[in-house]
Design an enzyme around this catalytic site. Structure first.
Site, short mmCIF file in Angstrom:
data_model
loop_
_atom_site.label_atom_id
_atom_site.label_comp_id
_atom_site.label_asym_id
_atom_site.label_seq_id
_atom_site.Cartn_x
_atom_site.Cartn_y
_atom_site.Cartn_z
N GLU A 156 -2.69 -14.42 -8.81
CA GLU A 156 -1.94 -13.16 -8.72
C GLU A 156 -0.58 -13.46 -8.09
O GLU A 156 -0.43 -14.43 -7.36
CB GLU A 156 -2.66 -12.14 -7.83
CG GLU A 156 -3.97 -11.62 -8.35
CD GLU A 156 -4.59 -10.59 -7.41
OE1 GLU A 156 -3.94 -10.26 -6.38
OE2 GLU A 156 -5.71 -10.16 -7.68
N GLU A 191 -9.65 -8.86 0.39
CA GLU A 191 -9.65 -10.31 0.53
C GLU A 191 -10.69 -10.79 1.53
O GLU A 191 -10.98 -10.11 2.52
CB GLU A 191 -8.26 -10.78 0.98
CG GLU A 191 -7.18 -10.44 -0.03
CD GLU A 191 -5.77 -10.61 0.49
OE1 GLU A 191 -4.84 -10.75 -0.33
OE2 GLU A 191 -5.58 -10.60 1.73
N LEU A 206 3.86 -10.34 -4.43
CA LEU A 206 4.84 -9.25 -4.36
C LEU A 206 5.29 -8.90 -5.76
O LEU A 206 5.29 -9.76 -6.65
CB LEU A 206 6.04 -9.68 -3.51
CG LEU A 206 5.79 -9.93 -2.02
CD1 LEU A 206 7.02 -10.54 -1.38
CD2 LEU A 206 5.40 -8.65 -1.32
N THR A 237 -3.65 -15.56 -4.31
CA THR A 237 -2.35 -14.89 -4.39
C THR A 237 -1.21 -15.88 -4.17
O THR A 237 -1.42 -17.06 -3.98
CB THR A 237 -2.26 -13.77 -3.34
OG1 THR A 237 -2.35 -14.36 -2.03
CG2 THR A 237 -3.38 -12.77 -3.51
N ASP A 276 0.85 -1.20 0.00
CA ASP A 276 0.00 0.00 0.00
C ASP A 276 0.89 1.25 0.00
O ASP A 276 1.43 1.64 1.04
CB ASP A 276 -0.92 0.01 1.22
CG ASP A 276 -2.06 -0.97 1.09
OD1 ASP A 276 -2.22 -1.55 0.01
OD2 ASP A 276 -2.81 -1.15 2.07
#
Length: 534
Positions: free
Chosen positions: A445, A241, A448, A407, A157
């Site tokens: 996804e 999520e 990182l 993820t 973020d």
């Protein structure tokens, strides 16, 4: 989003739909009505068209057999006031570059805190409208994320976008609207699911607010749905999520690989726990959550509740508590996705077609090698060495025809710190099996930012070279920014997209084509990188 310090260091050293919800194709606007993207940009797009640069090798590979790649846009793509794009020139150049590399589309967060910031029911989609028009004119698809969480305080973020001011004002008045841990620390990332159906936000319940927001989005973007906007990802918790905010990074509360903490101590959650305990004939279990579960940065064996031998997680009380805690999360996902389905279903939207719903599940891979799987338990996934906690999640998504987006697909076990018992590869396999058994699509996804060949190889192996039934319906690459457009990173990325689109085959041909893409798009990519930095 999954987090791993060791992987971050590895990355840095490397480079200083069968489940689609059918919801009737809209009439496209006449050519004279479509805002022009600009003659100069159109010419550059044509010059960079992948088919003009491709070699003869691999042309027989069908696009439909591969995995389409989307790219996440910057978190602050739209100005926080919602009035327009933050970097219009950079966005135009970047989208053109992505199109030239064969990218299917982009993913963008549609922030609740941006769109409905001026007051309840006052929606400003102007900036997002500008983006949708630009994506359409560039020939890219869009995954639109209904982001009902705060941006800031989680991994990656880079900006802060709070919840709408009128929502946080209500949370200030009644702090039990926020997730709360046993030390009475409040978390403002997402309105607590304990009050989902309670009219606590200016006379509306949170789930009603989410549904109204999605309906307003549908009404504003009807002409884009099904042709440009092909997926609605429904935010279901912190970082978008489906989980509790059990491992918040803000203010140094949590550090990898801590086990996190249960978030069930506001009065709404405790009221539900009390009722569940009474129904089970154990009213004493409804007083609080486990008091021996350690702290945010504890390890499983440091606690009585999560330790391997004789831990409370495996006793009758632990099973009761975890069943209740995880069911609260599942019920929340069910409620919000029901609202989304009511908005985007074929019966609700007869003018649109081919809209896929999806939801994101976090890749919590640390301490996965222990029996208790403590970090998954505190996040709300009742997954242990003796129990599969992802099948119930997949079955819940199946009821709404939603894709399971997962993820940490780029991570390898050997890149992780051994002492933290990280097993991302085994976790991905477990979630893929749960999705397959439930009959839902699986999308992936990277957790990182990674630009190295090792990460790309892992994604290709996971997403494109697996058996047909395991193949992902899409992969979303995190994230577009100046680093992606560095020459070496861009060349590797172009090869990665090519390999994904052709089911991972013909690696040498993909790399040759990538050199052609990098050469043809050099000026455009440089322009995008510079504009994004500015």
């Amino acid at each position: 989003m999954a987090f791993n310090l060791a992987q971050s260091a590895v990355a840095a050293s490397s480079f200083a739909p069968s489940t689609a919800r059918r919801v009737a194709a809209p009439r496209r606007k006449a050519a004279s009505q479509v805002p022009p993207i600009g003659l100069r940009l159109q010419r550059r797009l044509a010059a960079c068209e992948p088919s003009r640069m491709s070699s003869t090798a691999c042309r027989a590979s069908a696009r439909s057999s591969g995995v389409p790649v989307f790219v996440m846009l910057p978190l602050d793509t739209v100005k926080q006031c919602g009035s327009g794009l933050k970097r219009r020139k950079a966005m135009a150049a970047s989208l053109a570059a992505l199109k030239s590399a064969g990218v299917e589309g982009v993913m963008v967060d549609v922030w609740w805190g941006t769109v409905e910031s001026e007051g309840p029911g006052r929606y400003n989609f102007a900036g997002y409208m500008e983006l949708m028009e630009m994506a359409r004119d560039t020939g890219l698809k869009v995954q639109a994320v209904m982001s009902f969480h705060k941006c800031g305080g989680n991994v990656g973020d880079s900006v802060t976008i709070p919840l709408p001011r009128w929502v946080t004002e209500e949370m200030d008045k009644d702090q039990d609207l926020a997730y709360t841990d046993q030390w009475e620390r409040r978390n403002y990332e997402y309105v607590s699911l304990g009050c989902d159906a309670v009219p606590v936000l200016n006379g509306r319940a949170p789930v009603q607010c989410y549904t109204d927001f999605m309906r307003a989005f549908r009404d504003h973007f009807t002409r884009f749905l099904g042709n440009t906007i092909v997926e609605i990802q429904v935010g279901l918790g912190p970082a978008g999520e489906l989980r509790f905010p059990s491992y918040p990074e803000s203010n140094g509360t949590w550090r990898f690989p801590g086990i996190g903490a249960f978030q069930c101590y506001n009065r709404y959650m405790l009221s539900s726990l009390k009722s569940a305990a009474e129904a089970a004939g154990k009213p004493e279990w409804g007083i609080s959550g486990p008091t021996d579960a350690g702290e945010y940065n504890s390890w499983p064996e440091d606690t009585l509740f999560f330790r391997q031998d004789g831990g409370g997680w495996g006793c009758e009380y632990g099973e009761f508590f975890m069943s209740w805690y995880s069911q609260m999360l599942l019920d929340h996902g069910d409620r919000v996705l029901s609202g989304a389905a009511s908005v985007f279903s074929a019966s609700a939207s007869p003018d649109v077609d081919d809209i896929r719903l999806s939801a994101k599940v976090s890749g919590i891979h640390w301490h996965y090698g222990t029996r208790s799987h403590a970090p998954e338990l505190t996040a709300g996934y009742y997954n242990t060495g003796d129990r599969d906690g992802y099948r119930p999640v997949a079955r819940m998504l199946a009821r709404h025809g939603a894709v399971l987006n997962f993820t940490c697909v780029e991570m390898r076990d050997r890149e992780q710190p051994r002492e933290a018992r990280c097993m991302p590869e085994a976790l991905v396999r477990q979630v893929a099996a749960a999705a397959r058994d439930a009959g839902v699509g699986l999308a992936g996804e990277n957790a990182l930012p990674r630009y190295d060949g090792a990460a790309h190889d892992q994604v290709v192996a996971t997403a494109a070279e697996r058996a047909e039934e395991d193949r992902m319906v899409a992969f979303t690459y995190l994230r577009m920014g100046p680093d992606l457009f560095q020459p070496d990173n861009w060349r590797r990325f172009a090869a990665f997209v090519n390999r994904m689109s052709k089911s991972g085959s013909c690696r040498e041909a993909a790399e040759r084509e990538a050199h052609g893409v990098a050469h043809a798009t050099g000026a455009l990519v440089h322009e995008a990188a510079v504009a994004l930095r500015d």
